[in-house]
Design an enzyme around this catalytic site. Structure first.
Site, PDB file in Angstrom:
ATOM      1  N   ILE A  14      61.604  21.115   2.212  1.00  0.00           N
ATOM      2  CA  ILE A  14      62.510  20.025   1.856  1.00  0.00           C
ATOM      3  C   ILE A  14      62.222  19.661   0.402  1.00  0.00           C
ATOM      4  CG2 ILE A  14      63.260  17.663   2.327  1.00  0.00           C
ATOM      5  CD1 ILE A  14      62.379  17.993   5.208  1.00  0.00           C
ATOM      6  N   HIS A  15      63.054  20.174  -0.492  1.00  0.00           N
ATOM      7  CA  HIS A  15      62.919  19.861  -1.916  1.00  0.00           C
ATOM      8  C   HIS A  15      64.068  18.922  -2.313  1.00  0.00           C
ATOM      9  CE1 HIS A  15      65.976  22.997  -2.916  1.00  0.00           C
ATOM     10  NE2 HIS A  15      65.452  23.585  -1.861  1.00  0.00           N
ATOM     11  N   ALA A  16      64.255  18.670  -3.583  1.00  0.00           N
ATOM     12  CA  ALA A  16      65.171  17.626  -4.052  1.00  0.00           C
ATOM     13  C   ALA A  16      66.613  17.763  -3.556  1.00  0.00           C
ATOM     14  CB  ALA A  16      65.151  17.560  -5.575  1.00  0.00           C
ATOM     15  N   GLY A  19      66.862  17.435   0.242  1.00  0.00           N
ATOM     16  CA  GLY A  19      66.364  16.092   0.536  1.00  0.00           C
ATOM     17  C   GLY A  19      67.432  15.043   0.249  1.00  0.00           C
TER      18      GLY A  19
END
Length: 85
Positions: A14-16, A19
């Site tokens: 879960i990255h930017a 997210g």
């Protein structure tokens, strides 16, 4: 209260970008939506909190939804996780 677990399959976790999309999916619901991973808990409606979980590929995220629209919220979030993470 509705709950489900999902194991992250995305190589970046879960990255930017996902997210931010997750927060957009969660915000319209009135229910309290909580994510748990690696012994940490976060409000799914707050991007910084979601990012602080540090959920990587292979980690299991537990999602808890509690409130008036919990069934719809849980279904939408489970679908989001399967399609994007």
């Amino acid at each position: 209260m509705k709950k489900f677990d999902y194991t992250i399959t995305d190589t970046l976790g879960i990255h930017a970008r996902p997210g931010g999309e997750l927060v957009k999916v969660a915000k319209p619901f009135t229910s309290k939506i909580t994510l748990s991973c690696n012994g940490k808990t976060a409000d799914a409606k707050r991007l910084i909190a979601v990012m602080s979980l540090g959920a990587k590929q292979g980690h299991t995220v537990s999602v808890s939804v509690d409130g008036a629209d919990e069934a719809a919220a849980a279904a939408k979030l489970e679908s989001f996780f399967k399609e994007n993470l």
